[in-house]
Design an enzyme around this catalytic site. Structure first.
Site, PDB file in Angstrom:
ATOM      1  N   ASP A 178       0.841  -1.193   0.000  1.00  0.00           N
ATOM      2  CA  ASP A 178       0.000   0.000   0.000  1.00  0.00           C
ATOM      3  C   ASP A 178       0.880   1.247   0.000  1.00  0.00           C
ATOM      4  OD1 ASP A 178      -2.073   1.810   0.380  1.00  0.00           O
ATOM      5  OD2 ASP A 178      -2.100   1.530   2.563  1.00  0.00           O
ATOM      6  N   ASP A 210      -4.108   3.957   3.116  1.00  0.00           N
ATOM      7  CA  ASP A 210      -5.522   3.632   3.397  1.00  0.00           C
ATOM      8  C   ASP A 210      -5.711   2.175   3.819  1.00  0.00           C
ATOM      9  OD1 ASP A 210      -5.182   2.273   1.029  1.00  0.00           O
ATOM     10  OD2 ASP A 210      -6.778   3.312  -0.066  1.00  0.00           O
ATOM     11  N   ASP A 236      -2.189  -1.038  -3.519  1.00  0.00           N
ATOM     12  CA  ASP A 236      -2.511  -0.269  -4.732  1.00  0.00           C
ATOM     13  C   ASP A 236      -1.391  -0.417  -5.763  1.00  0.00           C
ATOM     14  OD1 ASP A 236      -0.507   1.452  -3.711  1.00  0.00           O
ATOM     15  OD2 ASP A 236      -2.017   2.612  -2.611  1.00  0.00           O
ATOM     16  N   ASP A 250     -10.661 -15.270 -16.301  1.00  0.00           N
ATOM     17  CA  ASP A 250     -11.476 -15.729 -15.179  1.00  0.00           C
ATOM     18  C   ASP A 250     -12.619 -16.616 -15.687  1.00  0.00           C
ATOM     19  OD1 ASP A 250     -11.936 -15.252 -12.251  1.00  0.00           O
ATOM     20  OD2 ASP A 250     -13.870 -14.493 -12.948  1.00  0.00           O
ATOM     21  N   GLU A 304      -8.603 -19.983 -16.575  1.00  0.00           N
ATOM     22  CA  GLU A 304      -9.071 -20.602 -15.336  1.00  0.00           C
ATOM     23  C   GLU A 304     -10.218 -21.549 -15.700  1.00  0.00           C
ATOM     24  OE1 GLU A 304     -10.846 -19.525 -10.919  1.00  0.00           O
ATOM     25  OE2 GLU A 304     -11.725 -18.602 -12.680  1.00  0.00           O
TER      26      GLU A 304
HETATM   27  C1  GLC Z   1     -12.694 -16.779 -10.204  1.00  0.00           C
HETATM   28  C2  GLC Z   1     -11.822 -15.952  -9.294  1.00  0.00           C
HETATM   29  C3  GLC Z   1     -12.505 -15.795  -7.979  1.00  0.00           C
HETATM   30  C4  GLC Z   1     -13.828 -15.108  -8.204  1.00  0.00           C
HETATM   31  C5  GLC Z   1     -14.660 -15.835  -9.239  1.00  0.00           C
HETATM   32  C6  GLC Z   1     -15.799 -14.997  -9.701  1.00  0.00           C
HETATM   33  O1  GLC Z   1     -12.863 -18.078  -9.750  1.00  0.00           O
HETATM   34  O2  GLC Z   1     -10.576 -16.562  -9.169  1.00  0.00           O
HETATM   35  O3  GLC Z   1     -11.735 -15.056  -7.068  1.00  0.00           O
HETATM   36  O4  GLC Z   1     -14.542 -15.050  -6.995  1.00  0.00           O
HETATM   37  O5  GLC Z   1     -13.912 -16.132 -10.381  1.00  0.00           O
HETATM   38  O6  GLC Z   1     -15.331 -13.954 -10.517  1.00  0.00           O
END
Ligand code: GLC
Length: 473
Positions: free
Chosen positions: A19, A23, A27, A184, A227
């Site tokens: 950070d 705060d 960041d 994602d 992912e």
């Molecule tokens: C993926 C991310 C996770 C998030 C989910 C919804 O699995 O790694 O952190 O909560 O997607 O976006």
């Protein structure tokens, strides 16, 4: 060989890395100021979890503007500065792209563009991954789909506007100079609402093929990692087949117990699946969604052995911030500081993921351990004074030193050959080294003709229990 085929990629969770403004929330300038740590460590690239504008219901995985930085993390100029400094240090940068859903504060959802989301008069029986029904009703009686929190409405990828928008978002970041994307929920965008499985619909592949074309239209080996969870290796491999994405996370490896037979089976299956499509295998032990492996495996000793096992395998590896310090999961966070929707939506029945997101300890004897000039959004354990970067840097036996040595010694390899070994020991050879991981509690005798390069605990003629060692070839 393209860089991503053997890269070690370090995941930065921006809220919890460093950070700069006091705060208590990490960041982008905080990250820029600490890039020296990553260069010293010897990683090839960093992956930044989302830093876009977001109401932060799900730690930024609920995006309301994909082309801007959330004020809590800084500005686009801060992003440019981070990228420039990373590149100056020889580090590549990949950013997280969240295409399955937006935030419910995204202008499309706010303006009622229902054709871009999944609205129905009657919900099906799907459950949200964060608990409760995957459908929420709006004032006029219709329901919208959200595989995650209600504040994360799923996009309708049958709508060409959605596709065009994401093509443009990818270009926006590629034009700024990013080296790639972490995608994602890459297996989630297309749904068969009549079906029973939420993920891995055939038609998502067409989206990835389109993105690959965009990536390939830029110079400099841009890449994307998918992912894809809860999916068998052979199905995951399809996301990294010719003309699709470059890598996919290896969740089977991440979820494996400290068990030689299970690990060997997963390693073999992962290598076979990847080689069939010409993609590099990948390995990962921790991330921002899972319990840290120090805690999963029952201690730092095994975590260190697991790290050397992982980094000895051919292919690419992902590190999660803090694993190079041997950080454990923080299990005893007070209820009132927990923010994860998994915790909130399960009414506290599930601890959720805050425990792996506690801000990093950098220096000093007391919280926030150099995390920033203020506090830290989640409290750090007092005993983290012993594991700060500062404390570990001076100690040649620290976990930080082990990771740094491992990354310095690690060389690209593509093949693995198993060697004879006593029960409970995984022993193999790649083009560049020999590796033996003793997953039993006691020492074993291993005869290696070559020089010992590195070991995860001290060697005394034999290979001690819960230890991995590397030898040259
Ligand atoms: C993926 C991310 C996770 C998030 C989910 C919804 O699995 O790694 O952190 O909560 O997607 O976006």
């Amino acid at each position: 060989m393209e860089w991503w085929r053997h890269a070690v990629i370090y995941q930065v969770y921006p809220r919890s890395f460093a950070d700069s403004d006091g705060d208590g929330v990490g960041d982008l300038p905080g990250i820029t100021g600490r890039l020296g740590h990553l260069a010293d460590l010897g990683v090839d690239a960093l992956w930044l979890s989302p830093f876009y504008r977001s109401p932060m219901v799900d730690g930024g995985y609920d995006v309301s503007d994909y082309r801007d930085v959330d004020p809590v993390f800084g500005t686009l100029a801060d992003f440019d500065a981070l990228l420039a400094e990373a590149h100056r240090l020889g580090l590549r940068v990949i950013v997280d792209i969240v295409p399955n859903h937006t935030s419910s504060r995204h202008p499309w959802f706010v303006e009622g563009r229902r054709d871009r989301y999944i609205f129905r008069d009657t919900p099906n029986g799907w459950q949200s991954l964060f608990g409760g029904p995957a459908w929420t009703q709006v004032a006029d009686g219709q329901w919208y789909l959200h595989l995650f929190a209600p504040e994360q409405p799923d996009l309708n990828w049958h709508n060409p506007d959605v596709r065009a928008e994401f093509d443009d978002i990818l270009r926006f970041w590629l034009d700024r100079g990013v080296d790639g994307f972490r995608v994602d929920v890459a297996h989630g965008m297309i749904k068969d609402l009549a079906g029973v499985t939420l993920f891995d619909h055939e038609d998502v592949h067409e989206i990835h093929r389109g993105w690959r074309k965009i990536l390939d239209s830029y110079p400099g080996d841009r890449m994307a990692v998918a992912e894809v969870f809860d999916t068998a290796p052979a199905r995951v491999a399809r996301y990294v087949s010719v003309g699709e994405l470059h890598q996919a996370f290896n969740f089977d490896f991440l979820e494996a117990p400290w068990d030689p037979a299970v690990l060997r089976r997963i390693i073999d299956a992962s290598l076979a699946a990847a080689s069939q499509v010409g993609a590099p295998p990948t390995w990962v032990l921790s991330n921002h969604d899972r319990r840290r492996h120090v805690t999963r495996f029952g201690g730092v000793r095994r975590a260190r052995a697991a790290a050397l096992l992982m980094l000895g395998l051919p292919g690419s590896a992902y590190l999660y911030q803090g694993e190079e310090l041997g950080l454990p999961e923080v299990l005893d966070l007070p209820d009132e500081v927990r923010t994860d929707p998994q915790w909130v939506r399960s009414g506290g029945a599930e601890l959720g993921r805050d425990g792996c997101r506690v801000p990093l300890p950098w220096s000093g004897d007391a919280p926030p351990f150099g995390f920033g000039p203020g506090g830290s959004w989640l409290p750090q354990p007092a005993d983290w004074a012993a594991v700060t970067v500062e404390a570990q840097r001076k100690d040649p036996h620290s976990t930080l030193s082990l990771y740094r040595d491992a990354l310095r010694l690690r060389r690209p390899s593509t093949t693995l050959r198993w060697l004879d070994a006593p029960d409970g020991v995984l022993r193999f050879e790649t083009e560049t080294m020999r590796v033996a991981a003793n997953l039993t509690a006691g020492p074993v005798r291993i005869e290696e003709p070559a020089t010992l390069l590195l070991s995860s605990s001290e060697m005394a003629g034999e290979l001690p229990g819960d230890t991995t060692a590397w030898w040259g070839v």
